[in-house]
Motif scaffolding. Structure first.
Motif, PDB file in Angstrom:
ATOM      1  N   LYS A   1      -6.319   9.447   3.775  1.00 37.27           N
ATOM      2  CA  LYS A   1      -5.389   8.644   2.986  1.00 37.27           C
ATOM      3  C   LYS A   1      -5.396   9.103   1.529  1.00 37.27           C
ATOM      4  O   LYS A   1      -6.452   9.332   0.961  1.00 37.27           O
ATOM      5  N   VAL A   2      -4.203   9.255   0.953  1.00 37.59           N
ATOM      6  CA  VAL A   2      -4.159   9.685  -0.448  1.00 37.59           C
ATOM      7  C   VAL A   2      -2.969   9.037  -1.161  1.00 37.59           C
ATOM      8  O   VAL A   2      -1.900   8.854  -0.573  1.00 37.59           O
ATOM      9  N   LEU A   3      -3.196   8.649  -2.398  1.00 34.60           N
ATOM     10  CA  LEU A   3      -2.085   8.214  -3.249  1.00 34.60           C
ATOM     11  C   LEU A   3      -1.651   9.466  -4.012  1.00 34.60           C
ATOM     12  O   LEU A   3      -2.412   9.984  -4.841  1.00 34.60           O
ATOM     13  N   PRO A   4      -0.465   9.997  -3.695  1.00 32.61           N
ATOM     14  CA  PRO A   4      -0.103  11.296  -4.264  1.00 32.61           C
ATOM     15  C   PRO A   4      -0.022  11.275  -5.797  1.00 32.61           C
ATOM     16  O   PRO A   4       0.257  10.242  -6.397  1.00 32.61           O
ATOM     17  N   HIS A   5      -0.247  12.430  -6.378  1.00 33.05           N
ATOM     18  CA  HIS A   5       0.022  12.630  -7.804  1.00 33.05           C
ATOM     19  C   HIS A   5       1.430  13.214  -7.944  1.00 33.05           C
ATOM     20  O   HIS A   5       1.987  13.730  -6.978  1.00 33.05           O
ATOM     21  N   VAL A   6       1.955  13.131  -9.150  1.00 29.86           N
ATOM     22  CA  VAL A   6       3.347  13.554  -9.363  1.00 29.86           C
ATOM     23  C   VAL A   6       3.458  14.503 -10.552  1.00 29.86           C
ATOM     24  O   VAL A   6       2.893  14.243 -11.615  1.00 29.86           O
ATOM     25  N   PHE A   7       4.176  15.594 -10.327  1.00 32.45           N
ATOM     26  CA  PHE A   7       4.625  16.449 -11.437  1.00 32.45           C
ATOM     27  C   PHE A   7       6.136  16.309 -11.489  1.00 32.45           C
ATOM     28  O   PHE A   7       6.791  16.326 -10.446  1.00 32.45           O
ATOM     29  N   GLU A   8       6.667  16.169 -12.683  1.00 33.69           N
ATOM     30  CA  GLU A   8       8.100  15.864 -12.811  1.00 33.69           C
ATOM     31  C   GLU A   8       8.821  16.900 -13.662  1.00 33.69           C
ATOM     32  O   GLU A   8       8.271  17.401 -14.642  1.00 33.69           O
ATOM     33  N   LEU A   9      10.068  17.194 -13.269  1.00 36.23           N
ATOM     34  CA  LEU A   9      10.960  18.028 -14.088  1.00 36.23           C
ATOM     35  C   LEU A   9      12.167  17.155 -14.427  1.00 36.23           C
ATOM     36  O   LEU A   9      13.017  16.914 -13.566  1.00 36.23           O
ATOM     37  N   SER A  10      12.215  16.653 -15.639  1.00 45.74           N
ATOM     38  CA  SER A  10      13.246  15.691 -16.017  1.00 45.74           C
ATOM     39  C   SER A  10      14.266  16.364 -16.939  1.00 45.74           C
ATOM     40  O   SER A  10      14.030  16.562 -18.121  1.00 45.74           O
TER      41      SER A  10
ATOM     42  N   ASP B   1       0.858  -1.173   0.000  1.00 45.06           N
ATOM     43  CA  ASP B   1       0.000   0.000   0.000  1.00 45.06           C
ATOM     44  C   ASP B   1       0.908   1.242   0.000  1.00 45.06           C
ATOM     45  O   ASP B   1       1.656   1.461   0.952  1.00 45.06           O
ATOM     46  N   LEU B   2       0.887   2.034  -1.030  1.00 47.96           N
ATOM     47  CA  LEU B   2       1.802   3.179  -1.129  1.00 47.96           C
ATOM     48  C   LEU B   2       1.103   4.511  -0.825  1.00 47.96           C
ATOM     49  O   LEU B   2       1.694   5.583  -1.000  1.00 47.96           O
ATOM     50  N   ALA B   3      -0.134   4.434  -0.343  1.00 49.96           N
ATOM     51  CA  ALA B   3      -0.842   5.672   0.018  1.00 49.96           C
ATOM     52  C   ALA B   3      -0.244   6.229   1.304  1.00 49.96           C
ATOM     53  O   ALA B   3       0.333   5.504   2.109  1.00 49.96           O
ATOM     54  N   ILE B   4      -0.331   7.539   1.474  1.00 49.02           N
ATOM     55  CA  ILE B   4       0.160   8.166   2.706  1.00 49.02           C
ATOM     56  C   ILE B   4      -0.953   9.066   3.275  1.00 49.02           C
ATOM     57  O   ILE B   4      -1.970   9.285   2.630  1.00 49.02           O
ATOM     58  N   MET B   5      -0.719   9.575   4.497  1.00 39.48           N
ATOM     59  CA  MET B   5      -1.749  10.388   5.149  1.00 39.48           C
ATOM     60  C   MET B   5      -1.546  11.858   4.812  1.00 39.48           C
ATOM     61  O   MET B   5      -0.452  12.390   4.922  1.00 39.48           O
ATOM     62  N   ASP B   6      -2.620  12.512   4.383  1.00 45.88           N
ATOM     63  CA  ASP B   6      -2.602  13.965   4.182  1.00 45.88           C
ATOM     64  C   ASP B   6      -4.048  14.429   4.367  1.00 45.88           C
ATOM     65  O   ASP B   6      -4.786  14.533   3.396  1.00 45.88           O
TER      66      ASP B   6
END
Ligand code: GLY
Length: 487
Positions: free
Chosen positions: A348-357, A340-345
């Motif tokens: 419980k939430v599975l975070p979204h990701v914005f990336e700068l590559s 389970d990779l969700a965290i507390m905020d």
């Protein structure tokens, strides 16, 4: 100046050169950094650490370049990281199907088209092998990951990572927990990635082994619209080329979010931070743009995307892929690993990701191209002094009368604090020119007067003017000149 001149300087002054170059059949797409290239690259990375990682309070990790197959089953690379290729039925050479069609019709062909659609276009445009004119095979997908077997017995399937960020997704739960993070939380990494490109070319521009500096920002999607740091950048101007336009226009971040060009405040904030980083590399902002990616151009994991591009003699070049990856990666790894990779905020939430590559190699190349300047009698690499590979050169004016000993003493005094180059051969004018070419901001010359009053001349790269300074003041003078910008 253009690509050819940068490439010539790079070879002659040991910035970068082909790997295994003494072998005639060395592999394309692998390049080495020589001493000056290492120094320039390290300073670019240090600037990135200062202006992105530390400024924003990001956390840095350093992951393994070899990862097990299941990671890439979860990330989608096993299935999705494949280029469409055709093979020549006569000479056996392999070519990218989309690029072949692009060359014929002179317009962008999305690599995401199906094999059937690409075959249709190849046939319609009567494409032949560009090497020998032979007939081409049907299109097939070629996975660009390098496969490895790990261990001596029953080698476990593994791959060289094709992007550094998968380690960040895998490390996120532990880092978040143990470093007492809160959302939004940004993790960063610099490291090598590997892609078995069909046609690597143009030196550092298209490599099979490259250096990426990647940042993944984990956030609660319900809160991205109202981001407290946004006010720091709301007036920052970005050059933006939206999807429906063939031109770029300046927008303040505030305007871009208000008009719905940029999806939310959090994304706009990080796009501005990135532009501010590039402003400090010496590449003029007028030569850069954020180009919005259409569905066909985006990577398979991205729901929205912007490429930060720079104009070079080779055309517009992608330097940073800015991808909104949603919860695609964490969801994939949760499914494949059963964790389970969700965290507390606030729940419980599975975070979204914005990336700068960021591509470091391309960034290094672009900085060189934009700073290399031909003046009347000299070639000067006008990089900001804090990026200069050699920070100070020390010369004795002549090789006698005790001048070399004094110059060597000064060289020794400076070398633990700076990258210093000692040169006592050739005319003094020629020695200054050699340093101009590689961007050295200061040259210290020991002359006859030094022996009398303990002063030296310090020559400035850009103005070519010389100041007389006491020997005991050199260190402070150079430190001031080459220190990174603060604030
Ligand atoms: N992580 C995105 C890329 O490698 O392009």
């Amino acid at each position: 100046v253009g690509y050819e001149e940068v490439a010539k300087l790079a070879l002659e002054r040991c910035f970068f050169f082909p790997a295994a170059e003494i072998y005639g059949d060395a592999l394309a797409g692998f390049w080495e950094y020589g001493p000056l290239g290492v120094s320039l690259k390290n300073r670019v990375v240090e600037l990135w650490r200062r202006e992105m990682v530390r400024r924003d309070g990001m956390l840095e990790v350093d992951g393994s370049v070899i990862l097990p197959e299941r990671v890439f089953a979860a990330s989608g690379h096993l299935r999705g990281f494949a280029d469409p290729v055709v093979e020549c039925l006569r000479c056996g050479s392999v070519h990218r199907a989309d690029k072949l069609i692009e060359q014929i019709i002179g317009a962008l062909v999305p690599e995401k088209l199906s094999e059937k659609e690409l075959d249709g276009l190849l046939e319609k445009n009567q494409a032949r092998c560009p090497k020998c004119g032979g007939q081409l095979s049907k299109t097939r997908r070629f996975n660009m990951m390098f496969k490895l077997g790990v261990g001596a017995r029953e080698a476990a399937p593994a791959y060289l990572r094709p992007e550094t960020c998968q380690s960040i997704f895998l490390d996120f739960p532990r880092v978040f927990r143990t470093m007492r993070c809160k959302l939004p939380a940004a993790l960063a990494q610099v490291g090598r990635s590997f892609r078995n490109e069909i046609s690597p070319r143009q030196g550092l521009i298209r490599l099979r082994e490259m250096i990426q500096a990647e940042i993944e920002i984990f956030f609660n999607p319900a809160k991205a619209g109202d981001y407290h740091k946004f006010r720091l950048v709301e007036d920052c101007e970005l050059s933006i080329q939206p999807l429906d336009s063939s031109e770029r226009k300046p927008f303040s971040c505030k305007q871009a979010v208000k008009e719905g060009l940029i999806a939310n405040e959090l994304i706009a904030y990080y796009m501005a931070l990135l532009q501010q980083f590039y402003d400090k590399t010496g590449i003029p902002g007028s030569e850069m743009r954020y180009r919005e990616m259409g569905a066909e151009e985006r990577a398979f994991y991205a729901e929205q995307g912007w490429d930060l591009e720079v104009r070079t003699s080779l055309g517009w070049l992608e330097l940073v892929a800015c991808n909104y990856r949603t919860d695609y990666d964490l969801r994939g790894h949760a499914r494949e690993s059963g964790r389970d990779l969700a965290i507390m905020d606030e729940g419980k939430v599975l975070p979204h990701v914005f990336e700068l590559s960021m591509g470091i190699d391309r960034t290094v190349y672009s900085i060189m191209e934009h700073s290399l300047t031909r003046e009347k009698e000299r070639l000067v690499l006008k990089v900001p002094p804090y990026l200069a590979p050699i920070q100070v050169a020390v010369f004795p004016l002549v090789n006698r009368k005790g001048l070399p000993d004094e110059a060597k003493r000064i060289h020794n005094m400076l070398r633990t604090s700076f990258d210093v180059f000692y040169d006592d051969s050739g005319s003094i004018g020629r020695r200054y020119r050699r340093q101009d070419e590689v961007g050295t901001p200061c040259c210290v010359t020991v002359d006859y007067q030094t022996m009398e009053d303990k002063t030296v001349t310090v020559r400035d790269r850009d103005t070519m003017l010389q100041d007389r300074t006491g020997v005991d003041a050199i260190l402070g003078h150079i430190r001031e000149k080459v220190s990174f910008p603060s604030g």
